[in-house]
Design an enzyme around this catalytic site. Sequence first.
Site, PDB file in Angstrom:
ATOM      1  N   LYS A 158       0.866  -1.186   0.000  1.00 21.21           N
ATOM      2  CA  LYS A 158       0.000   0.000   0.000  1.00 21.21           C
ATOM      3  C   LYS A 158       0.903   1.237   0.000  1.00 21.21           C
ATOM      4  O   LYS A 158       1.482   1.594   1.019  1.00 21.21           O
ATOM      5  CB  LYS A 158      -0.874  -0.017   1.254  1.00 21.21           C
ATOM      6  CG  LYS A 158      -2.190   0.701   1.126  1.00 21.21           C
ATOM      7  CD  LYS A 158      -2.117   2.196   0.877  1.00 21.21           C
ATOM      8  CE  LYS A 158      -2.006   3.029   2.123  1.00 21.21           C
ATOM      9  NZ  LYS A 158      -1.883   4.473   1.861  1.00 21.21           N
TER      10      LYS A 158
ATOM     11  N   GLU B 237       9.332   0.698  11.054  1.00 26.07           N
ATOM     12  CA  GLU B 237      10.405   1.699  10.883  1.00 26.07           C
ATOM     13  C   GLU B 237       9.728   3.050  10.995  1.00 26.07           C
ATOM     14  O   GLU B 237       8.995   3.452  10.097  1.00 26.07           O
ATOM     15  CB  GLU B 237      11.085   1.477   9.526  1.00 26.07           C
ATOM     16  CG  GLU B 237      12.467   2.073   9.477  1.00 26.07           C
ATOM     17  CD  GLU B 237      12.436   3.477   8.930  1.00 26.07           C
ATOM     18  OE1 GLU B 237      12.354   4.415   9.758  1.00 26.07           O
ATOM     19  OE2 GLU B 237      12.482   3.641   7.715  1.00 26.07           O
TER      20      GLU B 237
ATOM     21  N   CYS C 132      13.312  10.124   7.740  1.00 24.79           N
ATOM     22  CA  CYS C 132      13.137   9.679   9.122  1.00 24.79           C
ATOM     23  C   CYS C 132      14.442   9.784   9.906  1.00 24.79           C
ATOM     24  O   CYS C 132      14.432  10.026  11.103  1.00 24.79           O
ATOM     25  CB  CYS C 132      12.604   8.253   9.152  1.00 24.79           C
ATOM     26  SG  CYS C 132      13.476   7.159   8.049  1.00 24.79           S
TER      27      CYS C 132
ATOM     28  N   GLU D  78       9.359  15.413  15.719  1.00 29.59           N
ATOM     29  CA  GLU D  78       9.829  15.204  14.343  1.00 29.59           C
ATOM     30  C   GLU D  78       9.124  16.229  13.446  1.00 29.59           C
ATOM     31  O   GLU D  78       7.904  16.202  13.302  1.00 29.59           O
ATOM     32  CB  GLU D  78       9.488  13.781  13.889  1.00 29.59           C
ATOM     33  CG  GLU D  78      10.052  13.470  12.515  1.00 29.59           C
ATOM     34  CD  GLU D  78       9.768  12.045  12.059  1.00 29.59           C
ATOM     35  OE1 GLU D  78       8.614  11.585  12.198  1.00 29.59           O
ATOM     36  OE2 GLU D  78      10.699  11.400  11.543  1.00 29.59           O
TER      37      GLU D  78
HETATM   38  P1  NDP Z   1       1.603   8.115   8.141  1.00 32.64           P
HETATM   39  O1  NDP Z   1       2.337   7.341   9.148  1.00 32.64           O
HETATM   40  O2  NDP Z   1       0.188   8.480   8.413  1.00 32.64           O
HETATM   41  O3  NDP Z   1       1.604   7.357   6.733  1.00 32.64           O
HETATM   42  C1  NDP Z   1       2.423   6.301   6.361  1.00 32.64           C
HETATM   43  C2  NDP Z   1       1.625   5.265   5.587  1.00 32.64           C
HETATM   44  O4  NDP Z   1       0.663   4.647   6.445  1.00 32.64           O
HETATM   45  C3  NDP Z   1       0.820   5.836   4.438  1.00 32.64           C
HETATM   46  O5  NDP Z   1       0.769   4.898   3.390  1.00 32.64           O
HETATM   47  C4  NDP Z   1      -0.538   6.018   5.075  1.00 32.64           C
HETATM   48  O6  NDP Z   1      -1.567   6.130   4.150  1.00 32.64           O
HETATM   49  C5  NDP Z   1      -0.648   4.773   5.905  1.00 32.64           C
HETATM   50  N1  NDP Z   1      -1.584   4.832   7.012  1.00 32.64           N
HETATM   51  C6  NDP Z   1      -2.158   5.909   7.609  1.00 32.64           C
HETATM   52  N2  NDP Z   1      -2.948   5.527   8.626  1.00 32.64           N
HETATM   53  C7  NDP Z   1      -2.887   4.174   8.690  1.00 32.64           C
HETATM   54  C8  NDP Z   1      -3.477   3.195   9.542  1.00 32.64           C
HETATM   55  N3  NDP Z   1      -4.265   3.524  10.561  1.00 32.64           N
HETATM   56  N4  NDP Z   1      -3.181   1.887   9.328  1.00 32.64           N
HETATM   57  C9  NDP Z   1      -2.356   1.535   8.327  1.00 32.64           C
HETATM   58  N5  NDP Z   1      -1.778   2.412   7.487  1.00 32.64           N
HETATM   59  C10 NDP Z   1      -2.026   3.724   7.668  1.00 32.64           C
HETATM   60  O7  NDP Z   1       2.414   9.402   7.822  1.00 32.64           O
HETATM   61  P2  NDP Z   1       1.858  10.774   7.216  1.00 32.64           P
HETATM   62  O8  NDP Z   1       2.052  10.710   5.778  1.00 32.64           O
HETATM   63  O9  NDP Z   1       0.475  11.085   7.680  1.00 32.64           O
HETATM   64  O10 NDP Z   1       2.836  11.807   7.884  1.00 32.64           O
HETATM   65  C11 NDP Z   1       2.613  12.281   9.205  1.00 32.64           C
HETATM   66  C12 NDP Z   1       3.922  12.464   9.915  1.00 32.64           C
HETATM   67  O11 NDP Z   1       4.558  11.209  10.057  1.00 32.64           O
HETATM   68  C13 NDP Z   1       4.939  13.307   9.168  1.00 32.64           C
HETATM   69  O12 NDP Z   1       4.769  14.652   9.421  1.00 32.64           O
HETATM   70  C14 NDP Z   1       6.229  12.781   9.690  1.00 32.64           C
HETATM   71  O13 NDP Z   1       6.574  13.437  10.874  1.00 32.64           O
HETATM   72  C15 NDP Z   1       5.949  11.348   9.978  1.00 32.64           C
HETATM   73  N6  NDP Z   1       6.432  10.432   8.918  1.00 32.64           N
HETATM   74  C16 NDP Z   1       7.514   9.699   9.192  1.00 32.64           C
HETATM   75  C17 NDP Z   1       8.018   8.859   8.231  1.00 32.64           C
HETATM   76  C18 NDP Z   1       9.208   8.052   8.510  1.00 32.64           C
HETATM   77  O14 NDP Z   1       9.749   7.435   7.598  1.00 32.64           O
HETATM   78  N7  NDP Z   1       9.651   7.995   9.724  1.00 32.64           N
HETATM   79  C19 NDP Z   1       7.430   8.757   6.907  1.00 32.64           C
HETATM   80  C20 NDP Z   1       6.241   9.544   6.724  1.00 32.64           C
HETATM   81  C21 NDP Z   1       5.785  10.351   7.710  1.00 32.64           C
HETATM   82  P3  NDP Z   1      -1.921   7.592   3.580  1.00 32.64           P
HETATM   83  O15 NDP Z   1      -0.782   8.072   2.806  1.00 32.64           O
HETATM   84  O16 NDP Z   1      -3.089   7.360   2.718  1.00 32.64           O
HETATM   85  O17 NDP Z   1      -2.236   8.438   4.778  1.00 32.64           O
END
Ligand code: NDP
Length: 496
Positions: free
Chosen positions: A202, A276, A310, A407
């Site tokens: 996904k 992660e 990250c 973050e």
């Molecule tokens: P999320 O953790 O929400 O998204 C990561 C993935 O998980 C996306 O594919 C998202 O879908 C999906 N997702 C969201 N909710 C669920 C759920 N309940 N169960 C399973 N999968 C889910 O990150 P965001 O994109 O919302 O970013 C928010 C914050 O997270 C950022 O500001 C940043 O600080 C942090 N972040 C950290 C990352 C890292 O690598 N450490 C990467 C991305 C974000 P969808 O895209 O449709 O929401």
Amino acid sequence: MTVSGAEAEKAAGSTVATGAGWEYAPAPESREIVSIEPQYGLFVNGEFGPAKKGRTFPTINPATEETLARVALAGRQDVDQAVSAARTAYEQVWGPMPGSERAKYLYRIARILQERSREFAVLESIDNGKPIKETRDVDIPLAAAHFFYYAGWADKLDYAGFGPQPRPLGVAGQVIPWNFPLLMAAWKLAPALAAGNTCVLKPAETTPLSALLLAEVCQQAELPPGVVNVLTGAGETGAAVVAHPGVDKVAFTGSTEVGIAIAEAIAGSGKKLTLELGGKAANVVFDDAPIEQAIEGIVNGIFFNQGHVCCAGSRLLVQESVAEHVVDRLRRRLETLRLGDPLDKNTDIGAINSRQQLDKITELSAAGEAEGAQRWSPPCELPKKGYWFAPTVFTGVSQSHRIAREEIFGPVLSVLTFRTPEEAVTKANNTPYGLSAGVWTEKGSRILWMAQKMRAGVVWANTYNRFDPASPFGGYRESGFGREGGRHGLAGYLDV
Ligand code: NDP
């Protein structure tokens, strides 16, 4: 700082002034190599098709706010179908297939990624907003390298240190973020497939296109149907994938908040989980460090990929005796960075991936000012359309400030100082995260001492943001658990 090729159309054909006192002509990479369809379907059982309920969502170019395409939004029935296709492929084709045969497919995918690398690089820049020089030189080559690397393991699992004939887990449900869309897909798919699992992937809502192009590559490589399935959609799609009873293994990269929700959702199900998650890494500069190299490492640490990383070095810890000099050199360096059109080969800083992420960065930066830190950005004209944030440095930051604790996931650096190595370690570890860290010093003994003391999964010494498929990556505490990359990355996909 100047806007390179800013607002692609506007700047085309003109030159831009630089901090260096000479002019850069725009150097736009052509979009011609990529053909973006108006509509994209889900990739299930080797074929593209619409979502069962016909729902779609738009994906946009964050540099221009232009809608690029409408993409199918997978619901529960689509998840059912994809998991069932993956199960059948696992039981009938991929699981029983000798590792040496699986390896051939992985090599083939790697080769096709290389052959189509320019297409992938342009598409990723358009859909994500990151500079073409990064997609071209980092994201795509590393994605191909992961498939090459794990292809090599597929027929050697008996020798990977997990005992004789380690068994795959079955169907892997994999949810990935938007910051490195293709690369995260490769990190997830390559070890899973090498180990003999099948996958339901996904991608993030804001960056689905490179995963769909990768699905096309799977077709091109004649990967058996159902071995890789790509379900585009929102968070609810991800939640349905990880909770599906037919999924044996869950792998997630993203925010700590969602990681915790996933861990709770699948607790007691017997599914194997790797997470992660986020980070708030310290990049520690000692007074004996090669300062000019350290400046490059600091810039790379926090401004690479607009800070959407990250393991970004978002907290700079500088020894007090050189702090003024380092901050001064850093500011001068930042004045030479060019922000603007992601497809311009001169661009250093591209667009912020989404309005939502821009709002988050803006809010946290405002909190930094309100809490008393001093904010600085180089002179910088932002394009009128799209989502942009100037590189920002906060000095006078204390450990209690939100910008030192949360973050930000954007191009925002918090500078703190220390006097002794012990103080540096204490401050570096003063975070609930534990993903990465950097240390800059000429003393090898100090590097080893720091690496032992800092609670981080990865510690870079006199470099930053170095990735290699052979090297394991992952965190402690709120940064998650499990390792991706290297031999260790196989463990998450084997019954060990
Ligand atoms: P999320 O953790 O929400 O998204 C990561 C993935 O998980 C996306 O594919 C998202 O879908 C999906 N997702 C969201 N909710 C669920 C759920 N309940 N169960 C399973 N999968 C889910 O990150 P965001 O994109 O919302 O970013 C928010 C914050 O997270 C950022 O500001 C940043 O600080 C942090 N972040 C950290 C990352 C890292 O690598 N450490 C990467 C991305 C974000 P969808 O895209 O449709 O929401």
